[in-house]
Design an enzyme around this catalytic site. Structure first.
Site, PDB file in Angstrom:
ATOM      1  N   PRO A   1     -12.346  -6.530 -12.869  1.00 43.62           N
ATOM      2  CA  PRO A   1     -13.160  -5.488 -12.251  1.00 43.62           C
ATOM      3  C   PRO A   1     -12.636  -4.071 -12.481  1.00 43.62           C
ATOM      4  CG  PRO A   1     -11.900  -6.692 -10.600  1.00 43.62           C
ATOM      5  CD  PRO A   1     -11.779  -7.450 -11.891  1.00 43.62           C
ATOM      6  N   ASN A   2     -13.598  -3.178 -12.658  1.00 45.12           N
ATOM      7  CA  ASN A   2     -13.386  -1.729 -12.816  1.00 45.12           C
ATOM      8  C   ASN A   2     -12.815  -1.340 -14.178  1.00 45.12           C
ATOM      9  OD1 ASN A   2     -14.269  -1.003 -10.123  1.00 45.12           O
ATOM     10  ND2 ASN A   2     -12.415  -2.024  -9.410  1.00 45.12           N
TER      11      ASN A   2
ATOM     12  N   ARG B   1     -11.645   6.432 -15.335  1.00 43.57           N
ATOM     13  CA  ARG B   1     -11.020   5.934 -14.101  1.00 43.57           C
ATOM     14  C   ARG B   1      -9.535   6.303 -14.050  1.00 43.57           C
ATOM     15  NH1 ARG B   1      -9.199  -0.297 -13.153  1.00 43.57           N
ATOM     16  NH2 ARG B   1      -8.556  -0.025 -10.989  1.00 43.57           N
TER      17      ARG B   1
ATOM     18  N   TYR C   1      -4.324   5.060 -16.019  1.00 38.27           N
ATOM     19  CA  TYR C   1      -4.821   4.127 -17.039  1.00 38.27           C
ATOM     20  C   TYR C   1      -5.047   4.763 -18.407  1.00 38.27           C
ATOM     21  CZ  TYR C   1      -5.406   1.272 -12.894  1.00 38.27           C
ATOM     22  OH  TYR C   1      -5.161   0.574 -11.728  1.00 38.27           O
TER      23      TYR C   1
ATOM     24  N   HIS D   1      -4.112  -9.599  -7.573  1.00 37.18           N
ATOM     25  CA  HIS D   1      -3.381  -9.560  -6.308  1.00 37.18           C
ATOM     26  C   HIS D   1      -4.077 -10.327  -5.184  1.00 37.18           C
ATOM     27  CE1 HIS D   1      -1.721  -6.423  -8.774  1.00 37.18           C
ATOM     28  NE2 HIS D   1      -2.819  -5.693  -8.677  1.00 37.18           N
TER      29      HIS D   1
ATOM     30  N   ASP E   1      -6.492 -20.843  -9.785  1.00 35.38           N
ATOM     31  CA  ASP E   1      -6.809 -22.269  -9.857  1.00 35.38           C
ATOM     32  C   ASP E   1      -7.583 -22.612 -11.128  1.00 35.38           C
ATOM     33  OD1 ASP E   1      -5.523 -22.656  -7.474  1.00 35.38           O
ATOM     34  OD2 ASP E   1      -7.328 -23.037  -6.281  1.00 35.38           O
TER      35      ASP E   1
ATOM     36  N   GLU F   1      -1.065 -12.845 -19.050  1.00 31.69           N
ATOM     37  CA  GLU F   1      -1.575 -11.853 -18.094  1.00 31.69           C
ATOM     38  C   GLU F   1      -1.110 -10.471 -18.540  1.00 31.69           C
ATOM     39  OE1 GLU F   1       0.060 -12.455 -14.166  1.00 31.69           O
ATOM     40  OE2 GLU F   1      -0.467 -10.422 -13.556  1.00 31.69           O
TER      41      GLU F   1
ATOM     42  N   LEU G   1      -2.378  -2.646 -17.929  1.00 30.92           N
ATOM     43  CA  LEU G   1      -2.140  -1.344 -18.567  1.00 30.92           C
ATOM     44  C   LEU G   1      -1.005  -0.610 -17.860  1.00 30.92           C
ATOM     45  CD1 LEU G   1      -5.920  -0.482 -18.801  1.00 30.92           C
ATOM     46  CD2 LEU G   1      -4.436  -0.708 -20.792  1.00 30.92           C
ATOM     47  N   SER G   2      -1.083  -0.576 -16.533  1.00 34.98           N
ATOM     48  CA  SER G   2      -0.056   0.112 -15.748  1.00 34.98           C
ATOM     49  C   SER G   2       1.061  -0.871 -15.397  1.00 34.98           C
ATOM     50  CB  SER G   2      -0.674   0.689 -14.471  1.00 34.98           C
ATOM     51  OG  SER G   2      -1.095  -0.367 -13.620  1.00 34.98           O
TER      52      SER G   2
ATOM     53  N   ARG H   1       4.232   0.409  -8.743  1.00 32.66           N
ATOM     54  CA  ARG H   1       3.185   1.086  -7.981  1.00 32.66           C
ATOM     55  C   ARG H   1       3.235   0.645  -6.514  1.00 32.66           C
ATOM     56  NH1 ARG H   1      -2.292   0.527 -11.139  1.00 32.66           N
ATOM     57  NH2 ARG H   1      -2.876   2.056  -9.542  1.00 32.66           N
TER      58      ARG H   1
ATOM     59  N   ARG I   1       0.704  -4.407  -5.285  1.00 30.21           N
ATOM     60  CA  ARG I   1       0.418  -4.701  -6.697  1.00 30.21           C
ATOM     61  C   ARG I   1       1.511  -5.535  -7.358  1.00 30.21           C
ATOM     62  NH1 ARG I   1      -4.195  -1.585  -7.958  1.00 30.21           N
ATOM     63  NH2 ARG I   1      -4.219   0.301  -6.700  1.00 30.21           N
TER      64      ARG I   1
HETATM   65  C1  DQA Z   1      -4.437  -3.218 -13.587  1.00 30.26           C
HETATM   66  C2  DQA Z   1      -3.502  -3.078 -12.367  1.00 30.26           C
HETATM   67  C3  DQA Z   1      -4.183  -3.571 -11.100  1.00 30.26           C
HETATM   68  O1  DQA Z   1      -3.312  -3.420  -9.983  1.00 30.26           O
HETATM   69  C4  DQA Z   1      -5.440  -2.769 -10.826  1.00 30.26           C
HETATM   70  O2  DQA Z   1      -6.117  -3.279  -9.698  1.00 30.26           O
HETATM   71  C5  DQA Z   1      -6.340  -2.679 -12.001  1.00 30.26           C
HETATM   72  C6  DQA Z   1      -5.764  -2.535 -13.347  1.00 30.26           C
HETATM   73  C7  DQA Z   1      -3.814  -2.618 -14.858  1.00 30.26           C
HETATM   74  O3  DQA Z   1      -4.292  -2.946 -15.946  1.00 30.26           O
HETATM   75  O4  DQA Z   1      -2.893  -1.800 -14.773  1.00 30.26           O
HETATM   76  O5  DQA Z   1      -7.563  -2.636 -11.856  1.00 30.26           O
HETATM   77  O6  DQA Z   1      -4.646  -4.604 -13.823  1.00 30.26           O
END
Ligand code: DQA
Length: 147
Positions: free
Chosen positions: A9-10, A17, A22, A79, A86, A97, A100-101, A106, A110
């Protein structure tokens, strides 16, 4: 070799954003970089972004017989999502996994990942390189396991 790349998401908002966190890269540019590396390595990639947990679960379930591994940035679901964890455990495909950050530098919430315990590994904090390194890792892992 085929790898499923999932953005949570996002991540569709990349570029606008929170650029201080990011960066300025858009999702389209990031996907182009992933596709270029995949081509160089001779990997086929299927790339999908969703804001919906259920859609991501469906994609992971569908991957079982169709791909060799999963590269996933679960974004905020990292998170919170027992369902994604699952699903990854259920298909038992090698999964990397990526973030980016640096999720460990943080807010405290997170640094907890529901995904990490069922993943091959986690790459966090290297911007777009997190994805590219993750793809390389899946490539060499899959190649090794085929020999
Ligand atoms: C993220 C880190 C997550 O904590 C955050 O909710 C994101 C992006 C990252 O790529 O740094 O949406 O997964």
């Amino acid at each position: 070799m085929k790898i499923l790349v999932l953005h949570g998401p996002n991540l569709n908002l990349l570029g606008t954003r929170e650029p201080g966190i990011y960066g300025n890269i858009t999702l389209a540019d990031l996907n182009a970089d992933i596709s270029a590396l995949a081509k160089e390595l001779g990997i086929e990639v299927a790339i999908f972004q969703s804001n919906s947990e259920g859609e991501l679960v469906d994609k992971i379930q569908g991957a079982l017989t169709t791909v060799d591994g999963i590269l996933i940035n679960p974004a905020a679901y990292t998170h919170t999502s027992v369902a994604l964890r699952d699903a990854i455990a259920a298909v038992a495909l090698p999964t990397v996994e990526v973030h980016l950050s640096n999720i460990h530098s943080r807010e405290e919430f997170r640094s907890t990942s529901f995904i990490a315990p069922v993943a091959l590994g986690q790459i966090s904090g290297l911007g777009p390189d997190s994805y590219l390194l993750g793809l390389r890792a899946l490539f060499s892992h899959t190649k090794k396991n085929r020999q």
